[in-house]
Design an enzyme around this catalytic site. Sequence first.
Site, mmCIF file in Angstrom:
data_model
loop_
_atom_site.group_PDB
_atom_site.id
_atom_site.type_symbol
_atom_site.label_atom_id
_atom_site.label_comp_id
_atom_site.label_asym_id
_atom_site.label_seq_id
_atom_site.Cartn_x
_atom_site.Cartn_y
_atom_site.Cartn_z
ATOM 1 N N ASN A 1 -9.215 -1.461 12.336
ATOM 2 C CA ASN A 1 -10.603 -1.589 11.861
ATOM 3 C C ASN A 1 -10.779 -2.810 10.950
ATOM 4 O O ASN A 1 -11.764 -2.918 10.232
ATOM 5 C CB ASN A 1 -11.027 -0.316 11.116
ATOM 6 C CG ASN A 1 -10.153 -0.049 9.898
ATOM 7 O OD1 ASN A 1 -9.209 -0.801 9.634
ATOM 8 N ND2 ASN A 1 -10.448 1.000 9.167
ATOM 9 N N GLU B 1 -9.822 -0.739 3.232
ATOM 10 C CA GLU B 1 -10.629 -0.255 4.337
ATOM 11 C C GLU B 1 -12.040 -0.834 4.280
ATOM 12 O O GLU B 1 -12.549 -1.119 3.180
ATOM 13 C CB GLU B 1 -10.738 1.277 4.242
ATOM 14 C CG GLU B 1 -9.414 1.997 4.395
ATOM 15 C CD GLU B 1 -9.015 2.179 5.842
ATOM 16 O OE1 GLU B 1 -8.874 1.164 6.555
ATOM 17 O OE2 GLU B 1 -8.837 3.322 6.269
ATOM 18 N N HIS C 1 -8.705 -3.661 8.452
ATOM 19 C CA HIS C 1 -8.205 -3.536 7.077
ATOM 20 C C HIS C 1 -6.984 -4.429 6.855
ATOM 21 O O HIS C 1 -6.245 -4.760 7.775
ATOM 22 C CB HIS C 1 -7.931 -2.076 6.678
ATOM 23 C CG HIS C 1 -6.764 -1.397 7.313
ATOM 24 N ND1 HIS C 1 -6.746 -0.058 7.591
ATOM 25 C CD2 HIS C 1 -5.556 -1.850 7.718
ATOM 26 C CE1 HIS C 1 -5.583 0.278 8.113
ATOM 27 N NE2 HIS C 1 -4.842 -0.791 8.201
ATOM 28 N N ASP D 1 0.837 -1.205 0.000
ATOM 29 C CA ASP D 1 0.000 0.000 0.000
ATOM 30 C C ASP D 1 0.871 1.253 0.000
ATOM 31 O O ASP D 1 2.075 1.188 0.282
ATOM 32 C CB ASP D 1 -0.993 0.001 1.187
ATOM 33 C CG ASP D 1 -0.368 -0.396 2.516
ATOM 34 O OD1 ASP D 1 0.870 -0.354 2.630
ATOM 35 O OD2 ASP D 1 -1.110 -0.738 3.443
HETATM 36 C C1 GLP Z 1 -1.435 0.237 8.415
HETATM 37 C C2 GLP Z 1 -1.028 -0.362 7.059
HETATM 38 C C3 GLP Z 1 -1.112 -1.858 7.029
HETATM 39 C C4 GLP Z 1 -0.609 -2.402 8.353
HETATM 40 C C5 GLP Z 1 -1.619 -2.045 9.408
HETATM 41 C C6 GLP Z 1 -1.234 -2.463 10.809
HETATM 42 O O1 GLP Z 1 -2.336 1.290 8.290
HETATM 43 N N1 GLP Z 1 -1.736 0.166 5.939
HETATM 44 O O2 GLP Z 1 -0.390 -2.381 5.937
HETATM 45 O O3 GLP Z 1 -0.467 -3.793 8.268
HETATM 46 O O4 GLP Z 1 -1.984 -0.682 9.355
HETATM 47 O O5 GLP Z 1 -0.170 -1.698 11.308
HETATM 48 P P1 GLP Z 1 0.594 -2.057 12.656
HETATM 49 O O6 GLP Z 1 1.375 -3.289 12.376
HETATM 50 O O7 GLP Z 1 1.482 -0.870 12.942
HETATM 51 O O8 GLP Z 1 -0.444 -2.262 13.701
#
Ligand code: GLP
Length: 247
Positions: free
Chosen positions: A136, A143, A138, A67
């Site tokens: 959430n 999303e 995702h 992403d």
């Molecule tokens: C972010 C990214 C994801 C990531 C997720 C969890 O917004 N877009 O690719 O896996 O949220 O992040 P974290 O590992 O910091 O909880």
Amino acid sequence: MELVVERDYPTLSGVAADVVADVFREKSDARLVVPTGETPLGLYRNLADRKDRGEIDTSRLRVFQLDEYLGLALDDARSLYRWMREVFLEPLAIRDHQVTWLPGDAANLSEACQAYDRAVEQAGGYDLAILGLGPNGHLGFNEPPSGADAPTRVITLTPETVSSNARYWGGEDRVPRQALTAGMKQLLAARQILLLVSGPRKREILARTLQGPVTPEVPASFLQRAARVTVITDRDAMPAPVSLREV
Ligand code: GLP
């Protein structure tokens, strides 16, 4: 779906590294999609150590970006590409020609998304999708609501994601409101999926991912129907007491 519950984050990271290293050994030209975020950092450090010790060969891997924020050039210090480069690509000596990125600054974004999906298809799909879990539900920036067929596309970030990512931007008002995300369709079709989940703030969404209804409102719930999914979590993220290596 296999659920592996480890006692803490370092153990989770080591076990995840075992799974990934096995994939590299079985298929030296494996196609991977890898996340940014905090959860995979321990895994990446562990893999980098193995690379330094000469235990894994990364020279033939192909990596796809998961992403990217909209409007940022690849070399922008705030881009997810730069983040991926610093924590994963460089420590593992993966070179630019091995990477397919999501250009958040493309002049024609829908064309760029279609080109990305074509590149994944021409590569034969992902062999391994390493994913984190958004608060959430995702996956990448898919999303809610995101259906199982969603292609790679531009997406508007939910207020929850904007506020959760504000820490990286020095305030909510600075976080881009839109992003590109690899699509659900190709992520769910990966030959193997590794979902990493750590910490108490993921407890509720992990429960909905594993046991809740399969719904676009929790994109990660579609993992319940995907082919070969391993969820590796630590005890802190588990909603209720569970026995280790519960399926
Ligand atoms: C972010 C990214 C994801 C990531 C997720 C969890 O917004 N877009 O690719 O896996 O949220 O992040 P974290 O590992 O910091 O909880």
